[in-house]
Write an enzyme that holds these catalytic residues in place. Structure first.
Site, PDB file in Angstrom:
ATOM      1  N   ASN A 287      40.805  45.746  47.854  1.00 15.06           N
ATOM      2  CA  ASN A 287      39.675  47.211  47.666  1.00 15.06           C
ATOM      3  C   ASN A 287      38.268  46.516  47.635  1.00 15.06           C
ATOM      4  O   ASN A 287      38.236  45.381  47.032  1.00 15.06           O
ATOM      5  CB  ASN A 287      40.540  47.859  46.575  1.00 15.06           C
ATOM      6  CG  ASN A 287      40.609  47.193  45.270  1.00 15.06           C
ATOM      7  OD1 ASN A 287      40.893  46.187  45.100  1.00 15.06           O
ATOM      8  ND2 ASN A 287      40.022  47.964  44.258  1.00 15.06           N
ATOM      9  N   ILE A 288      37.427  47.547  48.093  1.00 16.21           N
ATOM     10  CA  ILE A 288      36.190  46.932  48.293  1.00 16.21           C
ATOM     11  C   ILE A 288      35.268  48.380  47.685  1.00 16.21           C
ATOM     12  O   ILE A 288      35.378  49.479  48.523  1.00 16.21           O
ATOM     13  CB  ILE A 288      35.533  46.786  49.700  1.00 16.21           C
ATOM     14  CG1 ILE A 288      36.395  45.273  49.953  1.00 16.21           C
ATOM     15  CG2 ILE A 288      34.133  46.421  49.542  1.00 16.21           C
ATOM     16  CD1 ILE A 288      36.363  45.115  51.440  1.00 16.21           C
ATOM     17  N   GLU A 289      35.224  48.348  46.483  1.00 13.23           N
ATOM     18  CA  GLU A 289      34.320  49.570  45.942  1.00 13.23           C
ATOM     19  C   GLU A 289      32.981  49.603  46.252  1.00 13.23           C
ATOM     20  O   GLU A 289      32.341  48.570  46.829  1.00 13.23           O
ATOM     21  CB  GLU A 289      34.270  49.585  44.412  1.00 13.23           C
ATOM     22  CG  GLU A 289      35.839  49.615  44.002  1.00 13.23           C
ATOM     23  CD  GLU A 289      36.010  50.026  42.561  1.00 13.23           C
ATOM     24  OE1 GLU A 289      37.171  50.198  42.268  1.00 13.23           O
ATOM     25  OE2 GLU A 289      35.158  49.675  41.772  1.00 13.23           O
TER      26      GLU A 289
ATOM     27  N   CYS B 185      40.165  50.879  50.596  1.00 14.51           N
ATOM     28  CA  CYS B 185      41.347  50.454  49.903  1.00 14.51           C
ATOM     29  C   CYS B 185      41.962  49.214  50.535  1.00 14.51           C
ATOM     30  O   CYS B 185      41.537  48.721  51.655  1.00 14.51           O
ATOM     31  CB  CYS B 185      42.590  51.365  49.997  1.00 14.51           C
ATOM     32  SG  CYS B 185      42.174  52.894  49.085  1.00 14.51           S
TER      33      CYS B 185
ATOM     34  N   GLU C  96      44.864  48.149  51.562  1.00 13.87           N
ATOM     35  CA  GLU C  96      46.019  48.658  52.561  1.00 13.87           C
ATOM     36  C   GLU C  96      44.921  48.690  53.755  1.00 13.87           C
ATOM     37  O   GLU C  96      45.326  48.128  55.039  1.00 13.87           O
ATOM     38  CB  GLU C  96      46.647  49.617  52.300  1.00 13.87           C
ATOM     39  CG  GLU C  96      47.423  49.658  51.258  1.00 13.87           C
ATOM     40  CD  GLU C  96      46.723  50.042  49.992  1.00 13.87           C
ATOM     41  OE1 GLU C  96      45.805  49.831  49.575  1.00 13.87           O
ATOM     42  OE2 GLU C  96      47.447  50.891  49.218  1.00 13.87           O
TER      43      GLU C  96
ATOM     44  N   CYS D 283      47.646  55.105  48.685  1.00  4.53           N
ATOM     45  CA  CYS D 283      46.950  56.593  48.469  1.00  4.53           C
ATOM     46  C   CYS D 283      47.337  57.123  49.790  1.00  4.53           C
ATOM     47  O   CYS D 283      47.893  56.752  51.035  1.00  4.53           O
ATOM     48  CB  CYS D 283      45.218  56.603  48.424  1.00  4.53           C
ATOM     49  SG  CYS D 283      44.584  55.934  49.784  1.00  4.53           S
TER      50      CYS D 283
ATOM     51  N   CYS E 282      45.577  56.000  53.180  1.00  3.05           N
ATOM     52  CA  CYS E 282      46.283  54.832  53.361  1.00  3.05           C
ATOM     53  C   CYS E 282      47.555  55.123  54.157  1.00  3.05           C
ATOM     54  O   CYS E 282      48.156  54.562  55.224  1.00  3.05           O
ATOM     55  CB  CYS E 282      46.477  53.793  52.378  1.00  3.05           C
ATOM     56  SG  CYS E 282      44.805  52.959  51.810  1.00  3.05           S
TER      57      CYS E 282
END
Length: 130
Positions: free
Chosen positions: A42-44, A53, A55, A86, A89
């Protein structure tokens, strides 16, 4: 690649997560139809909307390299419970492989495998278009 190796790869990818806001690290490893494995984390983003996300990161990497079919994906989080993908995804996974297996891995390395159709029984697909 064995299920154990795929899950370990997903668990290792948690270390690459960029999660300075939620501190919720997720790693993923998707196995393509030809056996190739692509990874993601994940990359916020401070604006939240641009966050991606694990995935989708893994699947988008695979698609950008020409893969369109997936056997299974392992998704690992830092929690003791199993973290399911989620809805966004699930929709992305269903676009390419609605029958793929989703292996959820908790922080203890325990796994729970479900078929994507059980997680996303009425997914939107090309047959939904006019």
């Amino acid at each position: 690649m064995t299920i154990e190796e795929l899950c370990k790869t997903a668990m290792d990818m948690r270390e690459m997560a960029y999660a300075p806001y939620s501190h919720f690290r997720v790693g993923a490893a998707v196995e393509c139809g030809d056996g190739t494995v692509f990874t993601g984390c994940n990359i916020e983003n401070a604006a939240y909307g641009p966050t991606n996300c694990a995935e989708r990161t893994a699947i988008f990497k695979a698609v950008s390299e020409g893969r369109r079919s997936f056997r299974r994906i392992a998704v690992a989080s830092d929690t003791e419970s199993f973290t399911a993908p989620c809805g966004v995804c699930r929709q992305v996974m269903a676009e390419f492989s609605p029958d793929m297996d989703v292996i959820m891995v908790n922080c203890k390395g325990e796994t729970k495998t479900v078929n994507l159709r059980s997680l996303f029984p009425f997914g939107f697909d090309s047959s939904s278009l006019l």
